[in-house]
Scaffold this motif. Structure first.
Motif, PDB file in Angstrom:
ATOM      1  N   SER A 146       0.937  -1.218   0.037  1.00 22.03           N
ATOM      2  CA  SER A 146       0.020   0.072   0.131  1.00 22.03           C
ATOM      3  C   SER A 146       1.009   1.180   0.038  1.00 22.03           C
ATOM      4  CB  SER A 146      -1.030   0.089   0.999  1.00 22.03           C
ATOM      5  OG  SER A 146      -0.210   0.043   2.262  1.00 22.03           O
ATOM      6  N   GLN A 147       2.203   1.175   0.248  1.00 23.15           N
ATOM      7  CA  GLN A 147       3.001   2.319   0.097  1.00 23.15           C
ATOM      8  C   GLN A 147       4.444   2.117  -0.294  1.00 23.15           C
ATOM      9  OE1 GLN A 147       2.860   3.636   4.202  1.00 23.15           O
ATOM     10  NE2 GLN A 147       4.150   1.668   4.936  1.00 23.15           N
ATOM     11  N   MET A 148       5.024   3.040  -0.494  1.00 23.81           N
ATOM     12  CA  MET A 148       6.383   2.976  -1.125  1.00 23.81           C
ATOM     13  C   MET A 148       7.397   2.578  -0.183  1.00 23.81           C
ATOM     14  SD  MET A 148       8.425   5.488  -3.748  1.00 23.81           S
ATOM     15  CE  MET A 148       8.948   6.852  -2.669  1.00 23.81           C
ATOM     16  N   PRO A 149       8.031   1.774  -0.164  1.00 31.53           N
ATOM     17  CA  PRO A 149       9.031   1.097   0.917  1.00 31.53           C
ATOM     18  C   PRO A 149      10.223   2.338   1.385  1.00 31.53           C
ATOM     19  CG  PRO A 149       9.451  -0.197  -0.781  1.00 31.53           C
ATOM     20  CD  PRO A 149       8.341   0.811  -1.300  1.00 31.53           C
ATOM     21  N   ILE A 150      10.764   2.210   2.416  1.00 26.19           N
ATOM     22  CA  ILE A 150      11.997   3.150   2.871  1.00 26.19           C
ATOM     23  C   ILE A 150      13.342   2.187   2.431  1.00 26.19           C
ATOM     24  CG2 ILE A 150      13.192   4.012   4.645  1.00 26.19           C
ATOM     25  CD1 ILE A 150      10.574   4.498   6.017  1.00 26.19           C
ATOM     26  N   ILE A 151      14.089   2.819   1.554  1.00 21.33           N
ATOM     27  CA  ILE A 151      15.337   2.117   1.216  1.00 21.33           C
ATOM     28  C   ILE A 151      16.563   2.879   1.874  1.00 21.33           C
ATOM     29  CG2 ILE A 151      16.951   1.905  -0.847  1.00 21.33           C
ATOM     30  CD1 ILE A 151      14.017   0.320  -1.100  1.00 21.33           C
ATOM     31  N   SER A 152      17.629   1.907   2.244  1.00 15.56           N
ATOM     32  CA  SER A 152      18.772   2.469   2.781  1.00 15.56           C
ATOM     33  C   SER A 152      19.755   2.432   1.717  1.00 15.56           C
ATOM     34  CB  SER A 152      19.038   1.495   4.042  1.00 15.56           C
ATOM     35  OG  SER A 152      20.625   1.942   4.683  1.00 15.56           O
ATOM     36  N   GLN A 153      20.314   3.542   1.421  1.00 19.94           N
ATOM     37  CA  GLN A 153      21.140   3.727   0.076  1.00 19.94           C
ATOM     38  C   GLN A 153      22.349   2.870   0.669  1.00 19.94           C
ATOM     39  OE1 GLN A 153      20.424   4.871  -2.873  1.00 19.94           O
ATOM     40  NE2 GLN A 153      22.600   5.203  -3.796  1.00 19.94           N
ATOM     41  N   ASN A 154      23.017   3.068   1.850  1.00 16.22           N
ATOM     42  CA  ASN A 154      24.234   2.412   2.197  1.00 16.22           C
ATOM     43  C   ASN A 154      24.318   0.999   2.154  1.00 16.22           C
ATOM     44  OD1 ASN A 154      25.333   4.914   2.415  1.00 16.22           O
ATOM     45  ND2 ASN A 154      24.581   5.085   4.384  1.00 16.22           N
ATOM     46  N   GLU A 155      22.850   0.294   2.086  1.00 15.82           N
ATOM     47  CA  GLU A 155      22.686  -1.252   2.290  1.00 15.82           C
ATOM     48  C   GLU A 155      22.708  -1.750   0.933  1.00 15.82           C
ATOM     49  OE1 GLU A 155      19.669  -1.949   4.847  1.00 15.82           O
ATOM     50  OE2 GLU A 155      20.514  -1.270   6.629  1.00 15.82           O
ATOM     51  N   LEU A 156      22.691  -1.079   0.034  1.00 11.19           N
ATOM     52  CA  LEU A 156      22.729  -1.544  -1.430  1.00 11.19           C
ATOM     53  C   LEU A 156      23.895  -1.800  -2.186  1.00 11.19           C
ATOM     54  CD1 LEU A 156      20.131   1.134  -2.947  1.00 11.19           C
ATOM     55  CD2 LEU A 156      19.428  -1.251  -1.930  1.00 11.19           C
ATOM     56  N   ASN A 157      24.092  -2.694  -3.140  1.00 10.50           N
ATOM     57  CA  ASN A 157      25.084  -3.192  -3.796  1.00 10.50           C
ATOM     58  C   ASN A 157      25.368  -2.272  -4.907  1.00 10.50           C
ATOM     59  OD1 ASN A 157      23.592  -4.312  -5.936  1.00 10.50           O
ATOM     60  ND2 ASN A 157      23.746  -6.458  -4.684  1.00 10.50           N
ATOM     61  N   LYS A 158      26.481  -2.445  -5.541  1.00  8.33           N
ATOM     62  CA  LYS A 158      26.757  -1.692  -6.732  1.00  8.33           C
ATOM     63  C   LYS A 158      25.575  -1.864  -7.793  1.00  8.33           C
ATOM     64  CE  LYS A 158      30.292  -0.528 -10.310  1.00  8.33           C
ATOM     65  NZ  LYS A 158      31.748  -0.998 -10.761  1.00  8.33           N
ATOM     66  N   GLU A 159      25.172  -3.023  -8.090  1.00 12.20           N
ATOM     67  CA  GLU A 159      24.228  -3.253  -9.040  1.00 12.20           C
ATOM     68  C   GLU A 159      22.742  -2.513  -8.717  1.00 12.20           C
ATOM     69  OE1 GLU A 159      22.982  -7.215 -10.056  1.00 12.20           O
ATOM     70  OE2 GLU A 159      23.990  -7.016 -11.985  1.00 12.20           O
ATOM     71  N   GLU A 160      22.380  -2.571  -7.399  1.00  8.77           N
ATOM     72  CA  GLU A 160      20.943  -2.179  -6.946  1.00  8.77           C
ATOM     73  C   GLU A 160      21.276  -0.444  -6.834  1.00  8.77           C
ATOM     74  OE1 GLU A 160      20.236  -5.785  -3.804  1.00  8.77           O
ATOM     75  OE2 GLU A 160      21.311  -4.032  -3.178  1.00  8.77           O
ATOM     76  N   LYS A 161      22.426   0.105  -6.663  1.00  9.63           N
ATOM     77  CA  LYS A 161      22.661   1.547  -6.582  1.00  9.63           C
ATOM     78  C   LYS A 161      22.562   2.339  -7.902  1.00  9.63           C
ATOM     79  CE  LYS A 161      25.614   2.154  -2.537  1.00  9.63           C
ATOM     80  NZ  LYS A 161      26.903   2.424  -2.179  1.00  9.63           N
ATOM     81  N   TYR A 162      23.077   1.243  -9.047  1.00  8.33           N
ATOM     82  CA  TYR A 162      22.960   1.532 -10.433  1.00  8.33           C
ATOM     83  C   TYR A 162      21.259   1.631 -10.755  1.00  8.33           C
ATOM     84  CZ  TYR A 162      23.148   1.710 -15.673  1.00  8.33           C
ATOM     85  OH  TYR A 162      22.959   1.760 -16.764  1.00  8.33           O
ATOM     86  N   ALA A 163      20.749   0.756 -10.532  1.00  8.39           N
ATOM     87  CA  ALA A 163      19.126   0.697 -10.859  1.00  8.39           C
ATOM     88  C   ALA A 163      18.447   1.606 -10.187  1.00  8.39           C
ATOM     89  CB  ALA A 163      18.603  -0.760 -10.310  1.00  8.39           C
ATOM     90  N   ARG A 164      18.867   1.901  -8.743  1.00  7.96           N
ATOM     91  CA  ARG A 164      17.919   2.955  -8.194  1.00  7.96           C
ATOM     92  C   ARG A 164      18.106   4.346  -8.841  1.00  7.96           C
ATOM     93  NH1 ARG A 164      18.117   5.507  -2.290  1.00  7.96           N
ATOM     94  NH2 ARG A 164      15.693   5.685  -1.920  1.00  7.96           N
ATOM     95  N   LEU A 165      19.618   4.700  -9.188  1.00  5.04           N
ATOM     96  CA  LEU A 165      19.993   5.611  -9.842  1.00  5.04           C
ATOM     97  C   LEU A 165      19.164   5.944 -11.188  1.00  5.04           C
ATOM     98  CD1 LEU A 165      22.163   8.092 -10.252  1.00  5.04           C
ATOM     99  CD2 LEU A 165      23.409   6.734 -11.441  1.00  5.04           C
ATOM    100  N   LYS A 166      19.252   5.033 -12.000  1.00  7.25           N
ATOM    101  CA  LYS A 166      18.349   4.989 -13.187  1.00  7.25           C
ATOM    102  C   LYS A 166      16.799   5.476 -12.913  1.00  7.25           C
ATOM    103  CE  LYS A 166      21.480   4.595 -16.015  1.00  7.25           C
ATOM    104  NZ  LYS A 166      21.636   5.792 -17.102  1.00  7.25           N
ATOM    105  N   VAL A 167      16.055   4.770 -12.022  1.00  8.91           N
ATOM    106  CA  VAL A 167      14.972   5.040 -11.759  1.00  8.91           C
ATOM    107  C   VAL A 167      14.550   6.567 -11.281  1.00  8.91           C
ATOM    108  CG1 VAL A 167      13.080   4.555  -9.909  1.00  8.91           C
ATOM    109  CG2 VAL A 167      14.194   2.629 -10.927  1.00  8.91           C
ATOM    110  N   TYR A 168      15.675   7.175 -10.312  1.00 11.17           N
ATOM    111  CA  TYR A 168      15.500   8.520  -9.978  1.00 11.17           C
ATOM    112  C   TYR A 168      16.032   9.431 -11.355  1.00 11.17           C
ATOM    113  CZ  TYR A 168      13.975   7.805  -5.271  1.00 11.17           C
ATOM    114  OH  TYR A 168      13.167   7.517  -4.384  1.00 11.17           O
ATOM    115  N   GLU A 169      16.606   9.001 -12.090  1.00  9.88           N
ATOM    116  CA  GLU A 169      17.059   9.652 -13.303  1.00  9.88           C
ATOM    117  C   GLU A 169      15.746   9.824 -14.057  1.00  9.88           C
ATOM    118  OE1 GLU A 169      21.535   9.154 -14.056  1.00  9.88           O
ATOM    119  OE2 GLU A 169      20.399   7.967 -15.220  1.00  9.88           O
ATOM    120  N   ALA A 170      14.863   8.906 -14.223  1.00  8.53           N
ATOM    121  CA  ALA A 170      13.430   8.929 -15.048  1.00  8.53           C
ATOM    122  C   ALA A 170      12.681   9.886 -14.237  1.00  8.53           C
ATOM    123  CB  ALA A 170      12.955   7.812 -15.112  1.00  8.53           C
ATOM    124  N   LEU A 171      12.522  10.056 -12.926  1.00 10.13           N
ATOM    125  CA  LEU A 171      11.903  10.674 -12.149  1.00 10.13           C
ATOM    126  C   LEU A 171      12.362  12.345 -12.279  1.00 10.13           C
ATOM    127  CD1 LEU A 171       9.348  11.331 -10.049  1.00 10.13           C
ATOM    128  CD2 LEU A 171      11.211  10.814  -8.292  1.00 10.13           C
TER     129      LEU A 171
END
Length: 813
Positions: free
Chosen positions: A647-672
């Protein structure tokens, strides 16, 4: 579950209609957005140009609703005009029947695309209630002196006894019977748009940065403001006897070239020319040629080769008193200036070509080092020669001095001239808004009483294409004069369809609950106008936009509204092409939107049309790209349905992400971030869609469920205005439709773990290094030296320069 576009789109279109999701709110305290696309002519079917226009506007409207704006996004139909009359003749069907059947069909097509138009504010310009208030405006303008009658040349088909629009004249012949078309003087109604010429020009400054420079330039050139000298040429004694006139006026912006006049050119309709023809003072062959010129439209003349004839009369130069031959020429237009041109072939390209062809004198009066005798020197630069006391003056100074001399001697005056002409609005046809005037033998032309409006068309007419059907009706035109109560005749002309399309945007802005009682609801006008974003084809950049701007100012002065300009921002979208040509039935390259929707769904059509090219550019149709758009939506569907609902957007801890996950998150926010740029005004939907595709690809290799949920929450949010059906369905399944409102950019997503820096030696790039985001300046310098070791051998480093997060420069001996 497979992606079933047809079922999903049907479901959401029914929900939106039931919930009245796209109706503007009555709460005028809310921030507003008025998004308007140019409305269509009800030709029977929509085409891909419509799809492009309305999808752009719809994406904007849907986005601003999500952002909490009160959005007005209406649609209507420009439903009067010649095509309906032509179809009636061809198919033996009444124009009204043809028009409203087409409107019903096109409405279904438009809503099948999921376009978020208000269903309560749909109008057709042929609706009697619309006609009523349009006629009211006409009467008010007439009473204010903004509308008047005059005789002017029209296209006339003698065989069919009818006036033809320019579009109905094909190579000088009638579109219907193939008969020769001539020019005929007829009385018509004209709108004094010239009264607003200066304001229309001046207010273009308010639109700088909001309309494209190309459109602003086209408007400016059409209005055509110029400063110059108006003066008279007197005729010699013999010519006065021949022409019955002593003189004629000319206007020039180049008073500095007046000593270079070697001939005068008159328009074929000029009174002097007409007198010479009437008195049979010209030989038969010459008279025949001039009559042929008079029977050509202005458009035909402008496209024709330069042609002219000496009239056997002479004018006297106002300063030298030299005799100057007077010619008639097809390039001179009667409705610009006085219909007479002082020709200076040495310094005007058109005059030069004419003089060369007819072997007329060419007198150079401006000297410049780049001047060549084989072409006209048209620049406003150089020094006057052969100009008596003004010789030796720089031409700009000379222009001022000569103008002053004319004024002091009472020979002429300084004036401002405009190229724009008054707008002729009367048409001799049936399917149009009747002009609300009465012709009375005693009172002349009299307006109808306002309480008699609307003046509607009779249904029982016979359309043959010959003459004006209203003139032939046995009883419709009979009436009583509103002034003297004697028998009179209704005006049988109907209005130009530009008249209808010049105020529809204001009608849309008026509360539909007031449409029966008043033309424009002032409270609504104050809130909704002006249009925040107007979208339409570049082909309307001059006339429609100019007439709409004039109407806004005229209605303001009549007290109907209080905004100077109708459209705050303008986007002119490019044409849709196939096989390199504009789509058209005659070329056989039309793509039917209905077939596209039936095969792939409306969202695929919308996605392709916004992804294929930037909105302002031409779009080349590509069947493979359509298939690609469909495959992307299938991937989006399949990948999203692998997630568990939340029902809601989860809270993400950037420091806990691996390199691949950080790249994916960057691409999502670049789209935003890209979405924010697009909706703020760059309209690069193609780059936004590409960014969403990149983000989805990056998420494909991610297993982190929280990150996937965040990513899809954002992607669906960003894509919903573009492909609303699939995004609404997935948002309902995954997030209980909780995708409304502004999503904050997670700044930490843009922070990279490492930096790439260029390393230069004495300013010349030599290497690139990648260093940790937390590396110290000393560590970075050591890494830079190591990477450029071979260039540093046996060299003394004089200085080490580090520009933070950008580059390293090592200065050596």
């Amino acid at each position: 579950m497979p992606y079933n576009a047809k079922d999903i789109e049907k479901k959401w279109q029914e929900i939106w209609e039931k919930e009245q999701s796209f109706e503007p709110k009555d709460d005028f305290s809310l921030p507003k957005k008025y998004i308007l696309s140019m409305f269509p002519y009800p030709s029977g079917r929509i085409h891909m140009g419509h799809v492009r226009n309305y999808t752009i506007g719809d994406a904007l409207a849907r986005h601003f609703r999500k952002m909490g704006f009160n959005v007005l996004h209406p649609i209507g139909f420009d439903s009067f005009g010649m095509p309906a009359e032509n179809a009636a003749i061809k198919h033996k069907i009444h124009p009204k029947t043809w028009t409203y059947e087409n409107i019903d069909y096109m409405k279904k097509e438009l809503f099948a695309l999921g376009l978020s138009f208000s269903r309560k504010r749909i109008l057709a310009t042929s609706d009697p209630i619309y006609t009523k208030f349009e006629q009211e405006f006409f009467i008010k303008m007439f009473e204010k002196g903004l509308i008047y009658t005059k005789e002017a040349s029209v296209n006339w088909c003698e065989n069919d006894k009818t006036v033809l629009a320019n579009e109905q004249v094909i190579e000088g012949k009638c579109w219907r019977c193939g008969g020769e078309v001539s020019q005929k003087k007829m009385s018509g109604y004209y709108v004094k748009i010239t009264d607003y010429a200066n304001e229309l020009l001046k207010d273009l400054e308010k639109l700088q940065g909001k309309w494209s420079p190309q459109v602003l330039t086209m408007q400016e050139n059409w209005i055509g403001k110029s400063y110059g000298l108006e003066f008279s040429f007197e005729l010699d004694d013999e010519s006065v006897i021949k022409s019955n006139e002593k003189s004629f006026e000319v206007f020039t912006t180049r008073a500095d070239t007046i000593y270079g006049v070697s001939y005068i050119a008159l328009a074929p309709e000029h009174s002097i020319v007409c007198t010479l023809l009437e008195k049979n003072l010209l030989d038969k062959e010459k008279a025949k040629k001039i009559h042929a010129m008079q029977n050509q439209s202005q458009r035909q003349r402008q496209m024709a080769e330069k042609e002219g004839y000496f009239l056997g009369i002479y004018a006297l130069h106002p300063l030298t008193k030299a005799k100057i031959p007077v010619w008639v020429a097809n390039f001179v237009l009667s409705d610009y200036g006085s219909g007479a041109v002082m020709a200076v072939p040495a310094h005007d390209e058109r005059d030069f070509e004419f003089a060369k062809f007819y072997n007329l004198p060419i007198v150079q009066v401006i000297s410049h080092k780049e001047f060549t005798p084989n072409e006209a020197w048209t620049q406003k630069a150089g020094v006057l020669i052969n100009s008596d006391e003004f010789s030796g003056l720089e031409c700009n100074e000379a222009r001022e001095k000569i103008t002053e001399f004319f004024e002091k001697q009472g020979l002429g005056k300084r004036i401002t001239n405009y190229k724009i002409r008054d707008w002729g609005v009367s048409r001799q046809r049936y399917w149009g808004a009747p002009i609300p005037m009465v012709r009375c033998a005693k009172c002349g032309i009299v307006p109808q009483n306002l309480n008699a409006l609307p003046i509607t068309l009779p249904d029982d007419i016979e359309l043959t294409g010959e003459g004006n059907p209203l003139e032939k009706h046995p009883s419709w035109k009979d009436c009583v004069c509103p002034k003297c109560k004697n028998k009179a005749k209704k005006e049988c002309d109907t209005l130009d369809t530009f008249f209808e399309s010049s105020w529809y945007f204001a009608r849309f802005a008026s509360d539909e609950c007031t449409w029966q009682e008043t033309a424009l609801d002032k409270k609504s006008m104050e809130y909704w106008l002006n249009v925040d974003q107007y979208i339409g084809g570049i082909e309307h950049a001059i006339l429609h936009l100019l007439y709409a701007r004039f109407f806004q100012k005229a209605l303001r002065d009549l007290g109907y509204l209080n905004v100077d300009e109708p459209f705050e921002r303008l986007l002119t979208q490019g044409m849709v092409l196939k096989d390199g040509a504009k789509m058209s039935k005659s070329k056989g390259n039309v793509v039917d939107p209905d077939e596209l929707i039936n095969k792939y769904g409306a969202d695929t059509a919308r996605l392709f049309i916004l992804f294929a090219a930037p909105p302002a550019k031409e779009l080349e149709w590509n069947d493979n790209a359509v298939e690609g758009a469909y495959r992307f939506l299938c991937r989006l569907w399949d990948r999203a349905l692998q997630l568990r609902p939340s029902s809601q957007m989860p809270i993400i801890s950037q420091n806990e992400l691996n390199k691949e996950e950080k790249y994916a998150r960057l691409k999502v926010y670049e789209a935003l971030k890209k979405a924010d740029e697009v909706y703020k005004g760059n309209f690069a939907f193609n780059t936004l869609i590409a960014a969403c595709m990149e983000a989805l690809n990056a998420l494909n290799s991610v297993q982190n469920k929280a990150l996937l949920k965040e990513g899809f929450f954002i992607i669906l949010n960003v894509l919903e205005p573009i492909v609303p059906h699939i995004c609404s369905e997935l948002s309902e399944r995954l997030f209980k439709r909780a995708n409304l409102g502004k999503i904050a950019l997670a700044s930490e997503a843009f922070v990279k773990d490492s930096l790439k820096l260029g390393v230069s030696i004495n300013g010349k790039n030599r290497a690139e290094i990648e260093v940790s985001n937390t590396a110290t300046k000393n560590e970075i310098l050591q890494s830079a030296k190591k990477a450029t070791q071979k260039w540093l051998e046996n060299k003394e480093i004089l200085k080490e320069i580090y520009v933070e997060k950008k580059l390293v420069n090592l200065v050596v001996k």
